[in-house]
Design a protein around this motif. Sequence first.
Motif, PDB file in Angstrom:
ATOM      1  N   GLU A 186     -17.103 -13.669   1.149  1.00  0.00           N
ATOM      2  CA  GLU A 186     -17.682 -14.595   2.108  1.00  0.00           C
ATOM      3  C   GLU A 186     -17.300 -16.039   1.810  1.00  0.00           C
ATOM      4  N   SER A 187     -16.793 -16.318   0.585  1.00  0.00           N
ATOM      5  CA  SER A 187     -16.373 -17.678   0.218  1.00  0.00           C
ATOM      6  C   SER A 187     -14.922 -17.972   0.610  1.00  0.00           C
ATOM      7  N   MET A 188     -14.180 -16.986   1.110  1.00  0.00           N
ATOM      8  CA  MET A 188     -12.768 -17.175   1.438  1.00  0.00           C
ATOM      9  C   MET A 188     -12.614 -18.174   2.591  1.00  0.00           C
ATOM     10  N   PRO A 189     -11.720 -19.181   2.442  1.00  0.00           N
ATOM     11  CA  PRO A 189     -11.441 -20.084   3.559  1.00  0.00           C
ATOM     12  C   PRO A 189     -10.844 -19.306   4.730  1.00  0.00           C
ATOM     13  N   PHE A 190     -11.153 -19.746   5.894  1.00  0.00           N
ATOM     14  CA  PHE A 190     -10.699 -19.022   7.075  1.00  0.00           C
ATOM     15  C   PHE A 190      -9.185 -19.039   7.199  1.00  0.00           C
ATOM     16  N   LEU A 241     -12.501  -8.522  15.460  1.00  0.00           N
ATOM     17  CA  LEU A 241     -11.500  -9.354  16.110  1.00  0.00           C
ATOM     18  C   LEU A 241     -12.106 -10.110  17.288  1.00  0.00           C
ATOM     19  N   ASN A 242     -12.995  -9.448  18.020  1.00  0.00           N
ATOM     20  CA  ASN A 242     -13.625 -10.112  19.166  1.00  0.00           C
ATOM     21  C   ASN A 242     -14.467 -11.314  18.739  1.00  0.00           C
ATOM     22  N   ASP A 243     -15.035 -11.234  17.527  1.00  0.00           N
ATOM     23  CA  ASP A 243     -15.877 -12.329  17.043  1.00  0.00           C
ATOM     24  C   ASP A 243     -15.076 -13.598  16.748  1.00  0.00           C
ATOM     25  N   ILE A 244     -13.810 -13.441  16.398  1.00  0.00           N
ATOM     26  CA  ILE A 244     -13.016 -14.607  15.972  1.00  0.00           C
ATOM     27  C   ILE A 244     -11.881 -14.924  16.948  1.00  0.00           C
ATOM     28  N   ARG A 245     -11.860 -14.250  18.086  1.00  0.00           N
ATOM     29  CA  ARG A 245     -10.742 -14.426  19.016  1.00  0.00           C
ATOM     30  C   ARG A 245     -10.582 -15.893  19.437  1.00  0.00           C
ATOM     31  N   GLU A 246     -11.673 -16.564  19.767  1.00  0.00           N
ATOM     32  CA  GLU A 246     -11.593 -17.956  20.212  1.00  0.00           C
ATOM     33  C   GLU A 246     -11.218 -18.884  19.064  1.00  0.00           C
ATOM     34  N   ILE A 247     -11.699 -18.580  17.856  1.00  0.00           N
ATOM     35  CA  ILE A 247     -11.370 -19.428  16.696  1.00  0.00           C
ATOM     36  C   ILE A 247      -9.881 -19.352  16.395  1.00  0.00           C
ATOM     37  N   PRO A 263      -6.340 -23.745  15.669  1.00  0.00           N
ATOM     38  CA  PRO A 263      -5.881 -23.922  14.270  1.00  0.00           C
ATOM     39  C   PRO A 263      -6.529 -25.111  13.575  1.00  0.00           C
ATOM     40  N   GLU A 264      -6.897 -26.145  14.329  1.00  0.00           N
ATOM     41  CA  GLU A 264      -7.499 -27.326  13.699  1.00  0.00           C
ATOM     42  C   GLU A 264      -8.855 -27.019  13.069  1.00  0.00           C
ATOM     43  N   ALA A 265      -9.495 -25.891  13.472  1.00  0.00           N
ATOM     44  CA  ALA A 265     -10.809 -25.549  12.911  1.00  0.00           C
ATOM     45  C   ALA A 265     -10.710 -24.634  11.697  1.00  0.00           C
ATOM     46  N   TRP A 266      -9.532 -24.134  11.406  1.00  0.00           N
ATOM     47  CA  TRP A 266      -9.397 -23.138  10.342  1.00  0.00           C
ATOM     48  C   TRP A 266      -9.806 -23.688   8.967  1.00  0.00           C
ATOM     49  N   ILE A 285     -15.292 -17.538   5.587  1.00  0.00           N
ATOM     50  CA  ILE A 285     -15.666 -16.231   6.138  1.00  0.00           C
ATOM     51  C   ILE A 285     -17.163 -16.160   6.382  1.00  0.00           C
ATOM     52  N   LYS A 286     -17.936 -16.800   5.532  1.00  0.00           N
ATOM     53  CA  LYS A 286     -19.390 -16.784   5.686  1.00  0.00           C
ATOM     54  C   LYS A 286     -19.819 -17.352   7.037  1.00  0.00           C
ATOM     55  N   ASP A 287     -19.018 -18.291   7.577  1.00  0.00           N
ATOM     56  CA  ASP A 287     -19.368 -18.933   8.835  1.00  0.00           C
ATOM     57  C   ASP A 287     -19.138 -18.026  10.051  1.00  0.00           C
ATOM     58  N   VAL A 288     -18.276 -17.020   9.918  1.00  0.00           N
ATOM     59  CA  VAL A 288     -17.962 -16.168  11.083  1.00  0.00           C
ATOM     60  C   VAL A 288     -18.553 -14.756  10.964  1.00  0.00           C
ATOM     61  N   ALA A 289     -19.076 -14.410   9.780  1.00  0.00           N
ATOM     62  CA  ALA A 289     -19.583 -13.056   9.563  1.00  0.00           C
ATOM     63  C   ALA A 289     -20.930 -12.838  10.249  1.00  0.00           C
ATOM     64  N   ARG A 290     -21.182 -11.564  10.619  1.00  0.00           N
ATOM     65  CA  ARG A 290     -22.489 -11.143  11.130  1.00  0.00           C
ATOM     66  C   ARG A 290     -23.213 -10.443  10.004  1.00  0.00           C
ATOM     67  N   TYR A 291     -24.480 -10.845   9.776  1.00  0.00           N
ATOM     68  CA  TYR A 291     -25.217 -10.275   8.654  1.00  0.00           C
ATOM     69  C   TYR A 291     -26.250  -9.229   9.082  1.00  0.00           C
ATOM     70  N   ASP A 292     -26.421  -9.085  10.404  1.00  0.00           N
ATOM     71  CA  ASP A 292     -27.291  -7.998  10.906  1.00  0.00           C
ATOM     72  C   ASP A 292     -26.435  -6.740  11.048  1.00  0.00           C
ATOM     73  N   ILE A 293     -26.035  -6.215   9.938  1.00  0.00           N
ATOM     74  CA  ILE A 293     -25.023  -5.156   9.883  1.00  0.00           C
ATOM     75  C   ILE A 293     -25.646  -3.780  10.112  1.00  0.00           C
ATOM     76  N   ILE A 294     -24.929  -2.918  10.850  1.00  0.00           N
ATOM     77  CA  ILE A 294     -25.347  -1.528  11.087  1.00  0.00           C
ATOM     78  C   ILE A 294     -24.403  -0.632  10.297  1.00  0.00           C
ATOM     79  N   THR A 295     -24.955   0.227   9.449  1.00  0.00           N
ATOM     80  CA  THR A 295     -24.125   1.074   8.584  1.00  0.00           C
ATOM     81  C   THR A 295     -24.496   2.540   8.739  1.00  0.00           C
TER      82      THR A 295
END
Length: 580
Positions: A456-460, A490-496, A500-503, A508-518
Amino acid sequence: MKREHTRLIIDSLFLGVVGFLAAQVFTFLVDQAQHLFLINLVGYEPGKVLSETARYLIPLSTTLGGLLSGLIVYSLAPEAEGHGTDAAIKAYHYEDGYIRPRVPFVKMIASAITIGSGGSAGREGPVVQISAGIASLYATLTKRSVPERRLLLLVGMAAGLGAVFRSPIGAAMFAIGILYSEMDIESHTVLFCLLGSVTGYVLNGIFVTWEPLFHVPDISVTRPDQYLFFASLGVCSGIIAIILPEAFYRIRDFFKGLKFPQILKPALGGLGVGLLAVAFPQVLGGGYPWIQAAIDGSLPAKLMLVLIFAKILALGLTVGSGGSGGVYAPSLFVGAMLGALLAYCFQEPPAPYVVVGMLSVFGAAARVPLATLFMVIEMTGAFHMLGAAALSVIMAYFVQKFFSSAFRYQSLYEWQVPTKFDSPAHRGEFFLDVLAEAKVKDVFDPKRKKWLVFPESMPFREFVKVFFETEQHYFPVVNEEGKLVGIFSLNDIREILKQPEAWDLLTIKDVARYDIITTHPSEDIHTAFRKFTVRNIDALPVVSDDDPREFLGMLGRREVIDFYNRRLEELKKQKSPIRV
């Protein structure tokens, strides 16, 4: 006892009463129509000698009957044409057991006119559709579910048949088996159908008669050569059972193709039957008096040979043209003539061969050998013929099943499906059964594919470099300890990805969903499959049974569907390695 079972028992008793009343009203209407058309108009009583004057009035009666029937059916309820059993089968498989409320009443009147005026048709098809239609109406009024509506439809069928043919066991077996062209039944409805048919039968016995439809002398089969004769009868019956549906539906197709008003086609068919009856009046109606004559041995052999094929033609002209009536009684007639003819050839008493011929021809042509075995034995009271009858009907069934595959029409009931696996009525049930009995571990193999996980600490921007080199559409997110904490697609980050200026501003923590279904390996596939629909996703993270944060891999929706298809094919083969 469960409350729903108690209610269904009450339903079955009630429909047994309804079936009895419907059968009696219909029988009364047929008798009245017969008096009006054949006895009063023509001056002919079925089973009696035909006068010269009456002989040439028969076409008038059958044509008029076909005309009236066509006007009633095609003006009010076109689905009431033809032989009603097939319409009930279609309703069960494809229409959620629903029959329009007007259909049973239209069927009752139209069929009574068709049969009473001399049309070559039987009472069983109309009784089935009438009783099934009333059961469907009852299910609607009592707001039943679709499965219960289908069950009540079968109970209604059994109740009406049990009353009109005085055959309680055979009627129940017929209702649960006629749906399928192979040896399959609706086993969960057996007791309720039996209760309905017995109720109809008992009421008929109390208020009408306990006597069987046909009077058969005491007969026995004790010599070994007689069993060879019955085996031969079975083979011949199988051949006739191939011809019967093929001829019937070819005639039906001929009438369908005629450039002629549909409402008038039954009259044209009636005219054809009337002209045929000028030479062979035995083809009129269901033909029960002539079946009794065959049992008594009072018909000449040459006449019986001709009547086998004349009756098939007459049935096609009556019902295939759009007239309203059943195929059961005419099929029994054909089998009776065949049996009596072979008895003449074997120099044997005709009664046992007539009985066995009836059940063998219809049992094979309709693909209901067991039900017909019970029905004909109960209709004749010839219970001591069971051994010889079983031998003949089995031979007939296998001959018909094997050789009819070369023909277009292989059964008298074209809306039959092979087994429950092929019925829309059971489609969802098998899906749930197959998925519920399997576990995720039966589908999921963690070694089959290596899934990339992302801290989750990885830069985008670093993620983007990896993204363009992978085919993953779902990206599990882990914490510093390597434990699963989130996921994104992929759908979650398609617009990002388009910015490129926002990368450099995101991790990763900023784009992840934490309400995960497993899901996990020991969970059943049915439960896992339902989770796909929660967010309409195509893959689920699989975690350890012991640690819900230990990531093992991803389970794809397509993998589950592929597993289901493979498993269903395996079950089909296990269920019936030899299709009969």
